[in-house]
Design an enzyme around this catalytic site. Structure first.
Site, PDB file in Angstrom:
ATOM      1  N   SER A 118       7.581  -5.365  10.167  1.00  0.00           N
ATOM      2  CA  SER A 118       7.129  -6.726   9.869  1.00  0.00           C
ATOM      3  C   SER A 118       7.740  -7.244   8.567  1.00  0.00           C
ATOM      4  CB  SER A 118       5.603  -6.768   9.791  1.00  0.00           C
ATOM      5  OG  SER A 118       5.135  -5.906   8.799  1.00  0.00           O
TER       6      SER A 118
ATOM      7  N   GLN B  71       7.296  -8.708   5.159  1.00  0.00           N
ATOM      8  CA  GLN B  71       6.141  -8.477   4.308  1.00  0.00           C
ATOM      9  C   GLN B  71       6.519  -8.605   2.843  1.00  0.00           C
ATOM     10  OE1 GLN B  71       6.123  -3.675   4.200  1.00  0.00           O
ATOM     11  NE2 GLN B  71       5.580  -4.513   6.190  1.00  0.00           N
TER      12      GLN B  71
ATOM     13  N   HIS C 167       4.733  -7.185  -1.135  1.00  0.00           N
ATOM     14  CA  HIS C 167       3.671  -6.379  -1.730  1.00  0.00           C
ATOM     15  C   HIS C 167       3.195  -7.047  -3.009  1.00  0.00           C
ATOM     16  CE1 HIS C 167       4.743  -3.471   1.247  1.00  0.00           C
ATOM     17  NE2 HIS C 167       5.985  -3.438   0.803  1.00  0.00           N
TER      18      HIS C 167
ATOM     19  N   LYS D 246       2.973  -2.006  -5.197  1.00  0.00           N
ATOM     20  CA  LYS D 246       3.747  -1.160  -4.305  1.00  0.00           C
ATOM     21  C   LYS D 246       5.231  -1.519  -4.339  1.00  0.00           C
ATOM     22  CE  LYS D 246       3.974   0.398   0.483  1.00  0.00           C
ATOM     23  NZ  LYS D 246       3.706   0.041   1.868  1.00  0.00           N
TER      24      LYS D 246
ATOM     25  N   GLU E 254       9.106  -0.798  -4.003  1.00  0.00           N
ATOM     26  CA  GLU E 254       9.777   0.149  -3.093  1.00  0.00           C
ATOM     27  C   GLU E 254      11.278   0.082  -3.312  1.00  0.00           C
ATOM     28  OE1 GLU E 254       7.185  -0.344   0.948  1.00  0.00           O
ATOM     29  OE2 GLU E 254       8.679  -1.887   0.637  1.00  0.00           O
TER      30      GLU E 254
ATOM     31  N   HIS F 294      10.507  -9.168   2.484  1.00  0.00           N
ATOM     32  CA  HIS F 294      11.554  -8.290   3.014  1.00  0.00           C
ATOM     33  C   HIS F 294      11.144  -7.738   4.369  1.00  0.00           C
ATOM     34  CE1 HIS F 294       8.701  -5.687   0.841  1.00  0.00           C
ATOM     35  NE2 HIS F 294       8.955  -4.796   1.776  1.00  0.00           N
TER      36      HIS F 294
ATOM     37  N   ARG G 207       1.591  -9.537   5.162  1.00  0.00           N
ATOM     38  CA  ARG G 207       2.593  -9.719   6.209  1.00  0.00           C
ATOM     39  C   ARG G 207       2.918 -11.183   6.452  1.00  0.00           C
ATOM     40  NH1 ARG G 207      -0.440  -5.494   7.515  1.00  0.00           N
ATOM     41  NH2 ARG G 207       0.686  -3.526   7.676  1.00  0.00           N
TER      42      ARG G 207
ATOM     43  N   LYS H  93      -0.082  -7.635  13.654  1.00  0.00           N
ATOM     44  CA  LYS H  93      -1.192  -7.397  12.732  1.00  0.00           C
ATOM     45  C   LYS H  93      -1.613  -8.693  12.032  1.00  0.00           C
ATOM     46  CE  LYS H  93       0.023  -2.583  11.734  1.00  0.00           C
ATOM     47  NZ  LYS H  93       0.702  -1.737  10.742  1.00  0.00           N
TER      48      LYS H  93
END
Length: 429
Positions: free
Chosen positions: A114, A116, A118, A141, A143, A282, A301, A307
């Protein structure tokens, strides 16, 4: 007394890591995750009809690594660290409350994840209080993804000029954004970055707040138009036609299909990386990578998903700073001391990833001593790992994972003269 006894075994030991079989993963032995697993544990049967999406190397409660050393009484890395917190390194232990601050992964992506973003720390705390069912913890979060094979992803907003061009070339996209927002973006091009960001936010919010029925209608029109172009042998690259058809096939009628006109499309070559700081939209589309992240599950998301989509939070939080796709690449620095070592050190304290490429002509390689616990993944090569204190050596082959406590000296002896490719996650405070 027991604490002292456990430490007679040096804090360097192999791990058996958890595989997550999410539906978007590559199937069977097409998956790098499955191939690493099969190579490190010949008894692991790979099911060709099952997806092997992620390998988790760390202490996350949903995937705490098992310790492969029967001299150690704790079964998992999380349990062991709880009793041996000094092995994190003094700064890491104090900063992160006696816990390993990162989760290290391998991802094998067949269908898109998805779109999304953070939240940053401050927003994560707020969301977690308001809606713990959607936001399970109060951590940020960040990454980083480093490609193992050619790896395609969407990352950050495109330069506004590119979006304006798509608004002209893709009438279905223009329809969802609306004339006013589209004109505002076009007029912002000659203005300051604040004006561009606010026009971009307006455009993106219009898309995200479109009625589902209208999105499906416009997407069907676009898919039909591109399919006809492709059938007639025309090039549809200028409107990302192939990607749009691919995403629509994976997620029919999904709003995320239009997001490709807002976000940079990146194809990383092996060894290239992207760093995803807070609030940057991203999506991973296809390929294999190693990924490192702060320990959190907080995700807001935006599409390509069945979801929950929290549209107001998403539109408010995103970073609407456009940049060309090449600026989204995160280059490593070459170590001054070690010619075989490159360091991907993002601007967050939680994690750093090191890549070691050692030629097969080397007989042994000394792993850099760090004041941090680290997790080492063998992607290529066959070695035995030894520490001065331990009598026993640890054999490691492709897919092998080794935990190294802070300040431990580890030497790798090459048992087969082929090049090594090793990734190592740590925390450099």
């Amino acid at each position: 007394m027991e604490g002292n006894l456990t430490l007679s075994v040096p804090p360097v030991f192999p791990l058996s890591c958890v595989v997550q079989q999410y539906a978007w993963g590559k199937m069977g032995s097409n998956s790098e995750v499955a191939r690493l697993l099969a190579s490190s544990d010949p008894r692991a049967g790979i099911s060709e009809d099952k997806p092997y999406a992620e390998l988790w190397m760390g202490t996350h409660p949903r995937g705490d690594a098992k310790i492969l050393d029967n001299r150690i009484s704790q079964k998992t890395l999380g349990q062991w660290i709880a009793v041996n917190q000094d092995c994190l390194g003094s700064k890491v232990k104090d900063t992160f409350n006696g816990k390993l601050p990162f989760l290290f992964k391998v991802l094998s992506v067949e269908t898109a994840l998805s779109i999304q973003a953070h939240p940053n720390k401050e927003l994560a705390e707020k969301l977690h209080l308001q809606a713990p069912q959607h936001y399970p913890d109060a951590n940020h979060k960040p990454e980083m993804a480093i490609a193992l094979t050619s790896f395609q992803g969407l990352c950050g907003f495109r330069p506004a000029e590119e979006i304006v061009t798509f608004l002209m070339k893709v009438p279905e996209f223009h329809f969802l954004i609306g004339d006013n927002a589209a004109t505002q973006l076009k007029q912002s091009l000659s203005r300051d970055s604040q004006t561009v960001a606010s026009a971009l936010k307006n455009c993106f919010s219009h898309l995200m707040k479109s009625e589902k029925k209208v999105v499906v209608e416009q997407l069907n029109l676009l898919v039909k138009r591109i399919s006809q172009q492709v059938a007639a042998g025309n090039n549809v690259e200028d409107i990302c036609g192939e990607l749009l058809l691919q995403l629509h096939q994976q997620y029919p009628g999904d709003i995320g299909c239009f997001a490709i006109y807002f976000l940079n499309l990146l194809t990383l070559k092996p060894g290239e990386a992207m760093f995803l700081e807070a609030n940057v939209p991203h999506a991973y589309l296809k390929g294999d990578c190693v990924e490192c992240m702060a320990c959190s599950d907080n995700t807001v998301r935006a599409g390509l998903t069945s979801k929950f989509i929290d549209v107001p939070t998403l539109c408010e939080m995103l970073s609407y700073t456009p940049s060309p796709s090449k600026e989204r690449l995160f280059p490593p620095t070459q170590s001054q001391e070690d010619p075989y070592l490159s360091i991907y050190d993002p601007p967050v304290p939680d994690f750093t990833v090191m890549k070691m490429q050692v030629p097969g002509s080397t007989t042994e390689y000394k792993v850099l001593v760090l004041d941090s616990a680290s997790i080492l993944l063998m992607v290529q090569g066959t070695v035995t790992a030894s520490t001065p204190k331990a009598q026993a050596t640890v054999p490691l082959q492709r897919g092998g994972v080794l935990f190294i406590g802070a300040n431990e000296n580890v030497t790798l002896k090459l048992t087969v003269p082929e090049d090594l490719l090793i990734f190592r996650a740590c925390c450099l405070l």
